[in-house]
Scaffold this active site. Sequence first.
Site, mmCIF file in Angstrom:
data_model
loop_
_atom_site.group_PDB
_atom_site.id
_atom_site.type_symbol
_atom_site.label_atom_id
_atom_site.label_comp_id
_atom_site.label_asym_id
_atom_site.label_seq_id
_atom_site.Cartn_x
_atom_site.Cartn_y
_atom_site.Cartn_z
ATOM 1 N N GLU A 101 0.825 -1.215 0.000
ATOM 2 C CA GLU A 101 0.000 0.000 0.000
ATOM 3 C C GLU A 101 0.850 1.250 0.000
ATOM 4 O O GLU A 101 1.908 1.276 0.609
ATOM 5 C CB GLU A 101 -0.814 0.063 1.293
ATOM 6 C CG GLU A 101 -1.935 -0.896 1.352
ATOM 7 C CD GLU A 101 -2.666 -0.794 2.687
ATOM 8 O OE1 GLU A 101 -2.817 0.317 3.226
ATOM 9 O OE2 GLU A 101 -3.088 -1.846 3.177
ATOM 10 N N CYS A 111 3.245 8.411 1.216
ATOM 11 C CA CYS A 111 3.647 7.482 2.269
ATOM 12 C C CYS A 111 3.887 6.130 1.608
ATOM 13 O O CYS A 111 2.992 5.593 0.959
ATOM 14 C CB CYS A 111 2.535 7.398 3.316
ATOM 15 S SG CYS A 111 2.816 6.100 4.539
ATOM 16 N N CYS A 169 5.664 -7.390 8.045
ATOM 17 C CA CYS A 169 6.605 -6.824 9.016
ATOM 18 C C CYS A 169 6.800 -7.846 10.122
ATOM 19 O O CYS A 169 5.889 -8.608 10.434
ATOM 20 C CB CYS A 169 6.016 -5.535 9.604
ATOM 21 S SG CYS A 169 7.121 -4.680 10.743
ATOM 22 N N CYS A 204 4.179 -5.108 16.495
ATOM 23 C CA CYS A 204 3.472 -4.112 17.319
ATOM 24 C C CYS A 204 2.004 -4.529 17.442
ATOM 25 O O CYS A 204 1.358 -4.886 16.460
ATOM 26 C CB CYS A 204 3.599 -2.718 16.702
ATOM 27 S SG CYS A 204 5.302 -2.137 16.604
ATOM 28 N N CYS A 213 -0.880 -2.899 15.230
ATOM 29 C CA CYS A 213 -0.610 -2.663 13.812
ATOM 30 C C CYS A 213 -1.062 -3.822 12.927
ATOM 31 O O CYS A 213 -0.763 -4.979 13.193
ATOM 32 C CB CYS A 213 0.887 -2.415 13.629
ATOM 33 S SG CYS A 213 1.344 -2.112 11.914
ATOM 34 N N GLY A 268 5.804 -2.186 6.954
ATOM 35 C CA GLY A 268 7.190 -2.614 7.117
ATOM 36 C C GLY A 268 8.007 -1.746 8.045
ATOM 37 O O GLY A 268 7.607 -0.633 8.404
ATOM 38 N N SER A 319 10.415 6.407 9.424
ATOM 39 C CA SER A 319 9.808 6.097 10.719
ATOM 40 C C SER A 319 10.244 4.714 11.180
ATOM 41 O O SER A 319 10.201 3.749 10.426
ATOM 42 C CB SER A 319 8.281 6.141 10.557
ATOM 43 O OG SER A 319 7.648 5.823 11.777
ATOM 44 N N SER A 370 8.724 5.757 16.648
ATOM 45 C CA SER A 370 7.430 5.305 17.177
ATOM 46 C C SER A 370 7.606 4.946 18.643
ATOM 47 O O SER A 370 8.084 3.861 18.970
ATOM 48 C CB SER A 370 6.941 4.104 16.376
ATOM 49 O OG SER A 370 6.774 4.484 15.032
ATOM 50 N N HIS A 397 5.111 5.632 21.489
ATOM 51 C CA HIS A 397 3.820 5.046 21.876
ATOM 52 C C HIS A 397 3.636 4.762 23.373
ATOM 53 O O HIS A 397 2.589 4.246 23.770
ATOM 54 C CB HIS A 397 3.518 3.775 21.089
ATOM 55 C CG HIS A 397 3.519 3.970 19.596
ATOM 56 N ND1 HIS A 397 3.064 5.115 18.992
ATOM 57 C CD2 HIS A 397 3.918 3.149 18.595
ATOM 58 C CE1 HIS A 397 3.187 4.998 17.674
ATOM 59 N NE2 HIS A 397 3.705 3.834 17.405
ATOM 60 N N ASN A 435 -5.754 3.923 15.261
ATOM 61 C CA ASN A 435 -6.718 3.460 14.262
ATOM 62 C C ASN A 435 -7.208 2.081 14.682
ATOM 63 O O ASN A 435 -6.397 1.168 14.776
ATOM 64 C CB ASN A 435 -6.016 3.287 12.907
ATOM 65 C CG ASN A 435 -6.119 4.526 12.056
ATOM 66 O OD1 ASN A 435 -7.194 5.085 11.892
ATOM 67 N ND2 ASN A 435 -4.996 4.936 11.509
ATOM 68 N N CYS A 437 -3.581 1.844 8.329
ATOM 69 C CA CYS A 437 -2.506 1.366 7.469
ATOM 70 C C CYS A 437 -2.487 -0.159 7.451
ATOM 71 O O CYS A 437 -2.667 -0.794 8.455
ATOM 72 C CB CYS A 437 -1.165 1.860 8.022
ATOM 73 S SG CYS A 437 -1.297 3.042 9.354
#
Length: 347
Positions: free
Chosen positions: A93, A106, A113, A117, A120, A160, A192, A215, A217, A291, A334
Amino acid sequence: MTKSDIKSWNQKELEEFLVSLGEKPFRARQIYSWLHQRLAVSFQEMTDISKALKEKLASCCKLTGLCQVRRQISAVDGTRKYLFELDDGNRVESVWMRYQHGNSVCISSQVGCRMGCRFCASTIDGLVRNLTPAEMLDQVYRITADTGERVSHVVVMGMGEPLDNYENLLKFVKLLTDERGLHISQRNVTVSTCGLVPKIRALAEEELAITLALSLHASSQEKRLALMPVANKYEIHQVVDACRYYFEKTGRRITFEYALVGGVNDGEEDARELAALISDLNCHVNLIPVNPVLERDFVQPDPARIQNFKNKLEKYGINVTIRREMGRDIDGACGQLRRRYAPGGGE
Ligand code: SAH
């Protein structure tokens, strides 16, 4: 014979290859321009190259080109989400966003990945493979061709972990920012990471002017560990120290990303602890209301709680913004577009 990946080469590598074929060095400049400025998708269209050389290139080189599988355009703000298919059928994507300061893309750096996380979607099925420099570049190239507008900013924040694909990422950044290519300013490229400490330190030494987004968090090791398995490997203070080193070496202000998860990391105590953790750094905090991901049960805090978190950080002197949500009406978080349109799965 495996074909050479011509679009992942810099001009010098391309020149060496052409000379080895018995060609004149200046051919490299022509072909490089076709690939990286005119965004050619085939050798055929290279009109100033002889038929014989085009045939030779086609027989020993592959010209990586991504195939657009889906495109969604937001009616709210024009944001475009793309699903691209790679040569081997894997899908990634990318997102195009229009801002006042220019157009931003992006991109993904891996298929899947392995960082795990908890919130994610990209990591749910693990890592499939790294993207080549050409596959990262072509996301920007295909989107430039599709929109007909210049891309001024690139963020490596799609699927990723870019620092888990370090060498290809570096090649990608150099090709993307090359004055003989699209010549995107290094200052407008953001990478990132979930916090691979040795790689952050290595990146600091590369003499690039790119921005590092970390990241984070969470404000404590314990809370970070509950959200991000990578914290088992690198303790939170080690990560913050690596960011400090990155700033010292590059002069580039660090961005900390902080996904706000309702009831998990969004309290006043979290804000106070976060401010203490990063107060001596030249940095900026980007708050992202988490999200919701289909396969997970994390929820966004309500807007008042988000605002309160922001206010608290500001009170402690931290630069902070709440990330504006783009393309709200098109596919959610994402990694979810790929999951929904996986071959043989979803819709
Ligand atoms: N692996 C890199 C880059 C890809 S993710 C990294 O970890 O930074 C880009 C950003 O989106 C990261 O900050 C990531 O933690 C965040 N993210 C992933 N899933 C999310 C979700 N469901 N809600 C909010 N942010 C999310």
